[in-house]
Design a protein around this motif. Structure first.
Motif, short mmCIF file in Angstrom:
data_model
loop_
_atom_site.label_atom_id
_atom_site.label_comp_id
_atom_site.label_asym_id
_atom_site.label_seq_id
_atom_site.Cartn_x
_atom_site.Cartn_y
_atom_site.Cartn_z
N LYS A 110 3.79 8.21 -2.68
CA LYS A 110 4.18 8.50 -1.17
C LYS A 110 3.77 9.96 -1.08
O LYS A 110 3.16 10.22 0.32
N ASP A 111 3.83 11.11 -1.75
CA ASP A 111 3.60 12.34 -1.51
C ASP A 111 1.92 12.43 -1.30
O ASP A 111 1.66 12.98 -0.29
N ALA A 112 1.12 11.95 -2.32
CA ALA A 112 -0.26 11.92 -2.17
C ALA A 112 -1.01 10.92 -1.46
O ALA A 112 -2.09 10.66 -1.11
N LEU A 113 -0.10 10.01 -0.95
CA LEU A 113 -0.79 8.90 0.01
C LEU A 113 -1.60 7.95 -1.18
O LEU A 113 -2.70 7.81 -0.46
N THR A 114 -1.36 7.80 -2.13
CA THR A 114 -2.23 6.90 -3.10
C THR A 114 -1.59 5.63 -3.59
O THR A 114 -0.54 5.67 -3.69
N LYS A 117 -6.89 5.64 -1.72
CA LYS A 117 -6.06 6.68 -0.66
C LYS A 117 -5.74 5.75 0.54
O LYS A 117 -6.46 4.96 1.03
N LEU A 118 -4.40 5.94 0.81
CA LEU A 118 -3.93 5.32 2.11
C LEU A 118 -3.79 6.11 3.22
O LEU A 118 -3.82 7.34 3.21
N ASN A 119 -3.82 5.68 4.41
CA ASN A 119 -3.77 6.43 5.69
C ASN A 119 -2.16 6.84 5.98
O ASN A 119 -1.09 6.05 5.33
N ALA A 120 -1.89 7.53 6.75
CA ALA A 120 -0.41 8.05 6.93
C ALA A 120 0.32 6.90 7.82
O ALA A 120 1.57 6.98 7.53
N GLU A 121 -0.34 6.01 8.55
CA GLU A 121 0.28 4.82 9.20
C GLU A 121 0.66 3.75 8.19
O GLU A 121 1.48 2.79 8.78
N THR A 122 0.41 3.62 6.88
CA THR A 122 0.71 2.77 6.06
C THR A 122 2.22 2.56 5.77
O THR A 122 2.86 3.83 5.58
N ASP A 123 2.59 1.48 5.74
CA ASP A 123 4.24 1.16 5.41
C ASP A 123 4.33 1.22 3.99
O ASP A 123 4.11 0.21 3.26
N LEU A 124 4.61 2.46 3.45
CA LEU A 124 4.60 2.77 1.89
C LEU A 124 5.76 1.93 1.29
O LEU A 124 5.92 1.32 0.39
N ASP A 125 6.91 1.62 2.34
CA ASP A 125 8.05 1.02 1.97
C ASP A 125 7.89 -0.52 1.55
O ASP A 125 8.42 -1.39 0.71
N SER A 126 6.64 -1.08 1.93
CA SER A 126 6.26 -2.40 1.78
C SER A 126 5.59 -2.57 0.43
O SER A 126 5.27 -3.90 0.05
N ASN A 179 -11.72 6.50 -2.86
CA ASN A 179 -11.74 5.29 -2.56
C ASN A 179 -10.62 5.18 -1.42
O ASN A 179 -9.44 5.51 -1.63
N VAL A 180 -10.95 4.94 -0.19
CA VAL A 180 -10.23 5.09 1.02
C VAL A 180 -9.85 3.71 1.60
O VAL A 180 -10.99 2.93 1.92
N VAL A 181 -8.59 3.37 1.57
CA VAL A 181 -8.07 2.03 1.96
C VAL A 181 -8.67 1.74 3.49
O VAL A 181 -8.25 2.57 4.26
N THR A 182 -9.29 0.81 4.00
CA THR A 182 -9.42 0.20 5.33
C THR A 182 -8.84 -0.72 5.81
O THR A 182 -8.58 -1.04 7.03
N ASP A 183 -8.41 -1.67 4.75
CA ASP A 183 -7.42 -2.88 5.15
C ASP A 183 -7.01 -3.25 3.75
O ASP A 183 -7.51 -3.02 2.82
N MET A 184 -5.77 -4.02 3.81
CA MET A 184 -5.05 -4.57 2.70
C MET A 184 -4.46 -5.74 3.09
O MET A 184 -3.95 -5.97 4.26
N GLN A 185 -4.46 -6.57 2.23
CA GLN A 185 -3.63 -7.99 2.21
C GLN A 185 -2.66 -8.09 1.42
O GLN A 185 -2.79 -8.06 0.12
#
Length: 86
Positions: A32-36, A46-55, A73-79
């Protein structure tokens, strides 16, 4: 001379262009600190700041679309898996 400069500039832009990819696997770790997000194959994304990390939980199946930008590797979408399935 202008043609040469234009060709060099186009080459530089092409070499820094992002590469798009897709992968799937099990979540191994969420930082959660590094958003990875790290998958079970050891690759990090790498995740963006808007990602719901708790999910995002270790052990979950996930499908990721990503771009490679500046070597990351920067995430653009996830399922995530549907919780309604068996």
């Amino acid at each position: 001379m202008r043609t040469l400069i234009g060709a060099v500039a186009a080459t530089l832009l092409y070499s820094t262009a992002a590469f798009a990819g897709q992968t799937e696997g099990l979540i191994k770790k969420v930082d959660k600190d590094a958003l990875t997000l790290t998958l079970d194959d050891g690759k990090s994304y790498k995740l963006n700041a808007e990602t719901d990390l708790d999910s995002l939980k270790p052990g979950m199946d996930i499908v990721i679309a990503y771009d490679v930008t500046n070597g990351e590797n920067v995430v653009t979408d996830m399922q995530l898996p549907d919780s309604d399935t068996n």
